[in-house]
Write a protein that holds these residues in place. Structure first.
Motif, PDB file in Angstrom:
ATOM      1  N   GLU A 160       0.859  -1.177   0.000  1.00 52.28           N
ATOM      2  CA  GLU A 160       0.000   0.000   0.000  1.00 52.28           C
ATOM      3  C   GLU A 160       0.901   1.235   0.000  1.00 52.28           C
ATOM      4  N   GLU A 210      -1.930  -8.186  -3.430  1.00 51.71           N
ATOM      5  CA  GLU A 210      -2.661  -6.925  -3.393  1.00 51.71           C
ATOM      6  C   GLU A 210      -1.702  -5.766  -3.646  1.00 51.71           C
ATOM      7  N   HIS A 212      -1.996  -1.549  -3.809  1.00 52.79           N
ATOM      8  CA  HIS A 212      -2.787  -0.333  -3.634  1.00 52.79           C
ATOM      9  C   HIS A 212      -1.864   0.865  -3.867  1.00 52.79           C
ATOM     10  N   THR A 214      -1.362   5.160  -4.912  1.00 48.10           N
ATOM     11  CA  THR A 214      -1.849   6.526  -5.113  1.00 48.10           C
ATOM     12  C   THR A 214      -0.649   7.389  -5.486  1.00 48.10           C
ATOM     13  N   VAL A 251      -5.841  -8.256  -6.200  1.00 54.62           N
ATOM     14  CA  VAL A 251      -6.477  -6.962  -5.932  1.00 54.62           C
ATOM     15  C   VAL A 251      -5.579  -5.858  -6.449  1.00 54.62           C
ATOM     16  N   LYS A 253      -5.588  -1.654  -6.912  1.00 48.73           N
ATOM     17  CA  LYS A 253      -6.237  -0.379  -6.623  1.00 48.73           C
ATOM     18  C   LYS A 253      -5.317   0.764  -7.050  1.00 48.73           C
ATOM     19  N   THR A 255      -5.920   4.679  -7.147  1.00 48.40           N
ATOM     20  CA  THR A 255      -6.891   5.709  -6.799  1.00 48.40           C
ATOM     21  C   THR A 255      -6.227   7.074  -6.664  1.00 48.40           C
ATOM     22  N   GLU A 279     -10.401  -8.115  -8.098  1.00 54.89           N
ATOM     23  CA  GLU A 279     -10.882  -6.812  -7.629  1.00 54.89           C
ATOM     24  C   GLU A 279     -10.097  -5.691  -8.302  1.00 54.89           C
ATOM     25  N   ASN A 281     -10.052  -1.414  -8.476  1.00 54.89           N
ATOM     26  CA  ASN A 281     -10.528  -0.162  -7.893  1.00 54.89           C
ATOM     27  C   ASN A 281      -9.834   0.999  -8.590  1.00 54.89           C
ATOM     28  N   SER A 283     -11.262   4.211  -8.364  1.00 54.57           N
ATOM     29  CA  SER A 283     -12.089   5.292  -7.833  1.00 54.57           C
ATOM     30  C   SER A 283     -11.297   6.593  -7.701  1.00 54.57           C
ATOM     31  N   ASP A 308     -14.861  -1.046  -8.620  1.00 59.14           N
ATOM     32  CA  ASP A 308     -15.140   0.236  -7.973  1.00 59.14           C
ATOM     33  C   ASP A 308     -14.702   1.364  -8.896  1.00 59.14           C
TER      34      ASP A 308
END
Length: 458
Positions: A160, A210, A212, A214, A251, A253, A255, A279, A281, A283, A308
């Motif tokens: 993350e 996973e 994640h 940003t 997963v 993500k 975002t 998954e 994402n 968003s 998402d």
């Protein structure tokens, strides 16, 4: 005899009491011994204890664990410093208590549940995340990351990273001694803002499940610039190729990174037929209808279960493309389109898709400027669909008539257990009656789960 005794008493019979001189000397000696800083009453340690101390003090140069007895091994592990080089401890120490000390001494908050309940996994995941967050292109030595790969690759399953620092140009008039004191201390410039290429790292982590990400800068203070919160096209190319090669990823993500239609289509091209992704994402980005159409294509060429797209710029055209894919999809269970612009054209298209879809369990259409016509179509969905368990229509304009239509569709519905109608103007009485039905469904589902608990497979 008396004379002889007297004579012997003066020369041969020793005194029963110490002389004043000898007593004073003894007192001085005793006082000197007590005050001597080198004097110690501690018992000399056993040889075993001395050996254990030696092992602990010299562990970095000569790590010895496998030849110790269990009781000795425990003592050594409890005394080892948490600041030992990872090159020594990473693949040698598996003891969870040691890694727990490493984590708690470094971070105040340690949510071990987010890391599979493993302290060692938590340490390496968060340590690698911190290195990536501090990496400054063209300044930080890439070996700081590369050297970690053989040490952490067996333990990292989730990353993350909520910050990626771009290249910086330090003002020579206010040059800082430590370039890693980032945030408001860094002078960001309008130069190329390509970030660290994750390709080598991601493809070298065989257990990564996973990811994640940003792309932004935290605590930038008065040095805020829009280009600090943006994934460049080159960044996206590098990331897309890396994700495609990461076959263990489940997963993904990405975002709050200004992902637009072009970047979305680039990502989708590399995610088509991904063997394990369940998954996605995207968003809080800038995805419009072209990007939504690309994601719709992905729905029918992947195993996605959760999608998402919250807080983007998808209108009714993009929603129609997603609805077309949804009508044929057989894997997706959750769809989030909260805070877009799908309006009734998109809402009705999604409703028609749900008349045939048999897998979707949760849908979020809040804040999409939906009105009565969408509610009318969803009344048919509620009457026919037996799969949906959660619907969110909050912050729309369904109106009283739309609310009554939804209530009519719910009369025979036994599946829906969550229905959010806040700020939809359906009226208090209608909202109350709907919630009564939903509550009864939820209680029936709870009692059913108690009577028929799920079986556990070994």
């Amino acid at each position: 005899m008396q004379r002889s005794a007297a004579g012997d008493r003066g020369t041969a019979i020793p005194s029963l009491y110490p002389s004043r001189t000898s007593l004073a000397a003894d007192l001085c000696y005793t006082h000197r011994v007590i005050e001597d800083p080198k004097w110690s009453l501690v018992t000399v340690p056993h040889l075993t204890e001395l050996c254990l101390q030696h092992i602990v003090h010299n562990f970095e140069k000569n790590p010895i664990l496998d030849r110790l007895l269990p009781e000795h091994l425990r003592k050594v592990l409890d005394r080892l410093s948490t600041s030992l080089p990872l090159a020594v401890t990473a693949n040698l120490i598996s003891d969870e208590d040691y890694w727990k000390r490493c984590c708690t001494e470094r971070w105040q908050v340690c949510a071990i549940a987010n890391h599979g309940g493993s302290w060692k996994r938590m340490f390496f995941e968060r340590h690698l995340e911190n290195v990536l967050k501090r990496f400054i292109p063209n300044i930080t030595d890439p070996n700081q990351v590369l050297e970690l790969i053989p040490l952490c690759k067996d333990y990292v399953q989730k990353l993350e990273v909520d910050q990626f620092l771009p290249p910086v140009k330090v003002d020579q008039k206010e040059k800082r001694d430590d370039i890693f004191n980032r945030g408001s201390d860094l002078g960001f410039s309008e130069v190329s803002v390509h970030h660290y290429d994750l390709g080598v790292l991601i493809t070298a982590l065989p257990h990564l499940k996973e990811l994640h990400l940003t792309y932004g800068v935290k605590d930038c203070g008065m040095n805020f610039e829009r280009n600090l919160f943006n994934i460049t096209y080159q960044d996206c190319c590098n990331l897309a190729v890396a994700v495609k090669m990461c076959h263990s990823l489940k997963v993904f993500k990405l975002t709050r990174s200004k992902v637009d239609d072009d970047k979305t289509r680039l990502l989708v091209r590399n995610l088509l037929d991904h063997p394990s992704l369940v998954e996605l994402n995207l968003s809080h980005n800038l995805i419009r209808d072209k990007g939504a159409r690309a994601v719709g294509k992905l729905l029918n060429h992947s195993r996605l279960e959760i999608l998402d797209l919250c807080n983007n710029h998808i209108s009714h055209r993009g929603a129609e493309a997603l609805a077309q894919a949804l009508a044929e999809n057989s894997t997706l269970t959750s769809l989030n389109l909260h805070h877009n612009y799908v309006e009734d054209g998109g809402g009705e298209a999604i409703g028609r898709a749900l008349l045939t879809n048999t897998t979707l369990k949760s849908i979020h259409l809040g804040s999409n400027n939906l009105a009565e016509s969408t509610a009318a179509l969803f009344s048919w969905v509620l009457a026919q669909n037996i799969t949906l368990t959660s619907i969110n229509f909050s912050c729309n304009h369904l109106g009283r008539i739309g609310g009554k239509q939804l209530l009519g569709g719910l009369v025979d519905n036994k599946a829906l257990t969550e229905f959010d109608l806040r700020l939809t103007e359906v009226g208090q009485e209608t909202e109350y009656l709907i919630h009564q039905i939903v509550w009864a469904n939820r209680e029936a589902a709870r009692l059913g789960s108690l009577q028929h608990p799920p079986t556990q497979t070994l």
